[in-house]
Design a protein around this motif. Sequence first.
Motif, PDB file in Angstrom:
ATOM      1  N   ASN A  19     -26.229 -59.106 -76.197  1.00 23.17           N
ATOM      2  CA  ASN A  19     -26.283 -60.342 -76.739  1.00 23.17           C
ATOM      3  C   ASN A  19     -26.338 -60.617 -78.065  1.00 23.17           C
ATOM      4  O   ASN A  19     -25.674 -61.391 -79.040  1.00 23.17           O
ATOM      5  N   LEU A  20     -27.340 -59.911 -78.730  1.00 22.38           N
ATOM      6  CA  LEU A  20     -27.649 -59.748 -80.078  1.00 22.38           C
ATOM      7  C   LEU A  20     -26.311 -59.172 -80.852  1.00 22.38           C
ATOM      8  O   LEU A  20     -26.284 -59.744 -81.944  1.00 22.38           O
ATOM      9  N   ALA A  21     -25.793 -58.085 -80.397  1.00 28.89           N
ATOM     10  CA  ALA A  21     -24.670 -57.545 -80.999  1.00 28.89           C
ATOM     11  C   ALA A  21     -23.510 -58.452 -81.152  1.00 28.89           C
ATOM     12  O   ALA A  21     -22.916 -58.525 -82.163  1.00 28.89           O
ATOM     13  N   ARG A  22     -23.400 -59.091 -80.042  1.00 32.04           N
ATOM     14  CA  ARG A  22     -22.165 -60.349 -79.975  1.00 32.04           C
ATOM     15  C   ARG A  22     -22.462 -61.382 -80.925  1.00 32.04           C
ATOM     16  O   ARG A  22     -21.763 -61.939 -81.564  1.00 32.04           O
ATOM     17  N   PHE A  23     -23.935 -61.927 -81.164  1.00 36.94           N
ATOM     18  CA  PHE A  23     -24.325 -62.813 -81.869  1.00 36.94           C
ATOM     19  C   PHE A  23     -24.135 -62.471 -83.195  1.00 36.94           C
ATOM     20  O   PHE A  23     -23.304 -63.242 -84.102  1.00 36.94           O
ATOM     21  N   ALA A  24     -24.412 -61.307 -83.676  1.00 34.00           N
ATOM     22  CA  ALA A  24     -24.203 -60.856 -85.225  1.00 34.00           C
ATOM     23  C   ALA A  24     -22.756 -60.678 -85.206  1.00 34.00           C
ATOM     24  O   ALA A  24     -22.347 -61.132 -86.666  1.00 34.00           O
ATOM     25  N   SER A  25     -22.080 -60.311 -84.553  1.00 33.43           N
ATOM     26  CA  SER A  25     -20.441 -60.212 -84.668  1.00 33.43           C
ATOM     27  C   SER A  25     -20.068 -61.546 -84.988  1.00 33.43           C
ATOM     28  O   SER A  25     -19.093 -61.926 -85.870  1.00 33.43           O
ATOM     29  N   ALA A  26     -20.423 -62.882 -84.265  1.00 34.42           N
ATOM     30  CA  ALA A  26     -19.748 -64.045 -84.450  1.00 34.42           C
ATOM     31  C   ALA A  26     -20.230 -64.503 -85.636  1.00 34.42           C
ATOM     32  O   ALA A  26     -19.392 -65.067 -86.395  1.00 34.42           O
ATOM     33  N   ILE A  27     -21.524 -64.248 -86.182  1.00 36.30           N
ATOM     34  CA  ILE A  27     -21.942 -64.521 -87.441  1.00 36.30           C
ATOM     35  C   ILE A  27     -21.143 -64.125 -88.310  1.00 36.30           C
ATOM     36  O   ILE A  27     -20.719 -64.650 -89.391  1.00 36.30           O
ATOM     37  N   LEU A  28     -20.742 -62.807 -88.340  1.00 34.04           N
ATOM     38  CA  LEU A  28     -20.149 -61.993 -89.285  1.00 34.04           C
ATOM     39  C   LEU A  28     -18.634 -62.339 -89.408  1.00 34.04           C
ATOM     40  O   LEU A  28     -18.155 -62.606 -90.507  1.00 34.04           O
ATOM     41  N   ILE A  29     -18.179 -62.723 -88.446  1.00 35.55           N
ATOM     42  CA  ILE A  29     -16.630 -63.071 -88.289  1.00 35.55           C
ATOM     43  C   ILE A  29     -16.444 -64.584 -88.962  1.00 35.55           C
ATOM     44  O   ILE A  29     -15.941 -65.073 -89.854  1.00 35.55           O
ATOM     45  N   TYR A  30     -17.433 -65.369 -88.696  1.00 32.21           N
ATOM     46  CA  TYR A  30     -17.704 -67.068 -89.161  1.00 32.21           C
ATOM     47  C   TYR A  30     -17.562 -67.006 -90.676  1.00 32.21           C
ATOM     48  O   TYR A  30     -17.066 -67.523 -91.347  1.00 32.21           O
ATOM     49  N   ALA A  31     -18.552 -66.078 -91.176  1.00 34.69           N
ATOM     50  CA  ALA A  31     -18.992 -65.811 -92.555  1.00 34.69           C
ATOM     51  C   ALA A  31     -17.809 -65.313 -93.363  1.00 34.69           C
ATOM     52  O   ALA A  31     -17.487 -65.929 -94.424  1.00 34.69           O
ATOM     53  N   VAL A  32     -17.196 -64.397 -92.834  1.00 35.50           N
ATOM     54  CA  VAL A  32     -15.984 -63.790 -93.611  1.00 35.50           C
ATOM     55  C   VAL A  32     -14.955 -64.706 -93.700  1.00 35.50           C
ATOM     56  O   VAL A  32     -14.316 -64.994 -94.755  1.00 35.50           O
ATOM     57  N   PHE A  33     -14.579 -65.209 -92.778  1.00 38.34           N
ATOM     58  CA  PHE A  33     -13.529 -66.399 -92.589  1.00 38.34           C
ATOM     59  C   PHE A  33     -13.924 -67.444 -93.759  1.00 38.34           C
ATOM     60  O   PHE A  33     -12.874 -67.746 -94.311  1.00 38.34           O
ATOM     61  N   HIS A  34     -15.107 -68.040 -93.536  1.00 34.91           N
ATOM     62  CA  HIS A  34     -15.302 -69.251 -94.508  1.00 34.91           C
ATOM     63  C   HIS A  34     -15.354 -68.778 -96.068  1.00 34.91           C
ATOM     64  O   HIS A  34     -15.127 -69.600 -96.891  1.00 34.91           O
ATOM     65  N   GLN A  35     -15.900 -67.462 -96.053  1.00 35.07           N
ATOM     66  CA  GLN A  35     -16.230 -66.830 -97.481  1.00 35.07           C
ATOM     67  C   GLN A  35     -14.458 -66.930 -97.955  1.00 35.07           C
ATOM     68  O   GLN A  35     -14.269 -67.180 -99.125  1.00 35.07           O
ATOM     69  N   LEU A  36     -13.650 -66.178 -97.237  1.00 37.87           N
ATOM     70  CA  LEU A  36     -12.323 -66.171 -97.870  1.00 37.87           C
ATOM     71  C   LEU A  36     -11.576 -67.500 -97.901  1.00 37.87           C
ATOM     72  O   LEU A  36     -10.991 -67.691 -99.070  1.00 37.87           O
ATOM     73  N   LEU A  37     -11.778 -68.392 -96.993  1.00 32.89           N
ATOM     74  CA  LEU A  37     -11.276 -69.825 -97.184  1.00 32.89           C
ATOM     75  C   LEU A  37     -11.832 -70.416 -98.414  1.00 32.89           C
ATOM     76  O   LEU A  37     -11.287 -71.169 -99.101  1.00 32.89           O
ATOM     77  N   ALA A  38     -13.366 -70.199 -98.836  1.00 31.79           N
ATOM     78  CA  ALA A  38     -13.767 -70.963 -99.965  1.00 31.79           C
ATOM     79  C   ALA A  38     -13.121 -70.351-101.313  1.00 31.79           C
ATOM     80  O   ALA A  38     -12.663 -71.078-102.127  1.00 31.79           O
ATOM     81  N   MET A  39     -13.097 -69.132-101.166  1.00 30.57           N
ATOM     82  CA  MET A  39     -12.555 -68.363-102.336  1.00 30.57           C
ATOM     83  C   MET A  39     -10.857 -68.882-102.607  1.00 30.57           C
ATOM     84  O   MET A  39     -10.471 -69.032-103.585  1.00 30.57           O
TER      85      MET A  39
END
Length: 516
Positions: A284-304
């Motif tokens: 569960n923790l591994a999947r949760f961390a992966s979700a945060i990473l995917i979400y953050a990378v997507f929105h960081q690129l979108l913001a840039m």
Amino acid sequence: MRKRLYLSGLIPVVFFTCVGFLVMGYHPGAEDDGVYLAAVKSAAAPALYPHDAAFFKLQMRTSVFDTWMAQFVHATGLSIAWSEFLWQWVSLFLMLLACWLILCELFEERPARWGGLAMLAAMLTIPVAGTALYIADQYLHPRNPATALILLAVARVIKGKRWQAVPLLLLAFILHPLMGAFGVSFCFVLTLTFSEPVRQQVRSWRAQFVTDAEPETEAVTPVGALVPFGWLLNKPSSTYLDAIRTRHSYLLFQWTWYEWLGAIGPLVIFWIVGRVARKQNQTNLARFASAILIYAVFHQLLAMVLVGPPAFVAFTTLEPMRYLQLVYVFLALIGGAYLGKCLLKQRAWRWCVFLLAANGGMFIAQRQLFASTEHIEIPGRPSGNAWLQAFDWSRTHTPEDAYFAIDPNYMSAAGEDNLGFRALAERSVLADADKDAAVVTKSPELGEAWTRQVQATAGWQHFQLSDFQRLNREFGVDWVLVSYPAPAGLACSWHNQALSVCQIPAPAQEARTDGF
């Protein structure tokens, strides 16, 4: 057993809600609450603000927060001050309750759960990189209950009860559309990472991609068709650009190195957390961390992409970097959990040192931020802040249709503590150069009025009677809040050691030459 489990979770949530509230303090009318509190008061008493309501109503047109609070006040009979105080505490409680539920799904160890909750409660007012945000505000911002609802939705998704997250996200969206959109985005990614059929399909696609000799191309959907606000595509006016330049948090590529570190650093941390969790079989923790990473990378690129080209300057007002607020919630939560699990454990003295250091440090920071104001502003209690005293006198001793003028930079004055006159004095006032500029970035149609009013009050420190009378002729202003002693010629009804509240006398009649 279920009752024991319920009580065992409720006790730490209530305890750390109280601790977090005491550490962060409570300051109604400060910063952004100058807009939101004024909107609530206007919705509850429409006779208020006959001259300047556009400076908060236009920004609130996408939220039901003001009408919802006004209806709560009318239904309960509580004052607005006590209603906001109550909902601030409830919002923090629900936020921490949701985080406790998340921690229970991610960690088996009790010290980890307590550590995550303790860390988040202490760090509620930590700055979120360069976004001009905290995890939670020191007043009832609609972001606070919206964040609580989003976190409850996250807990439901992890639990496997995804449809229960839908109404929670809908409520969050109508309270705060931007945070609601980020919540929907994260819960969507989280659903994918926790859905085994989807994970299997992704693995099959990956295998097919690796084995296929000839890559295939896919059609790309134009993102421009998904933009809901047409005004974002219009050519920005000069006044609109001036307002945007006052917001450093909008200008991503002008951030300092440490602000960029605050944005990129959490991505690296959650990548490490995901790898460690997989090695320790914490699914569960591994999947949760992966979700945060995917979400953050997507929105960081979108913001840039959105805030980079000059042609997209209007998109900066969507504040795409504020996706980091959720990331920082989870950063405090997971960081505290590992601290409790690996270091604090069952040692009481370690917990005492940690709680004193974390909460004491954040308490000192908050006292420096609001140095001239009581740490917790209890409704109805007199304030020792000279500016709040002037606001309170104006609210109780001037007519509801009074129209004030004030230094356009008053919110940055010494001892003012970023408190909004409009919201706390409950009187109309000419636009200021700080908070109303932020409103203009969301409501470009106010740009001309904002520029005209701010320019009309430029050089406020040197104003004399003729300048105040000019404001009276041009805008209908009849009251002013000035420093003490006041300029000669004003009719001052009240003053303290720093400020005076005065009326502008009518200009003297010109001498008549017709013999009468």
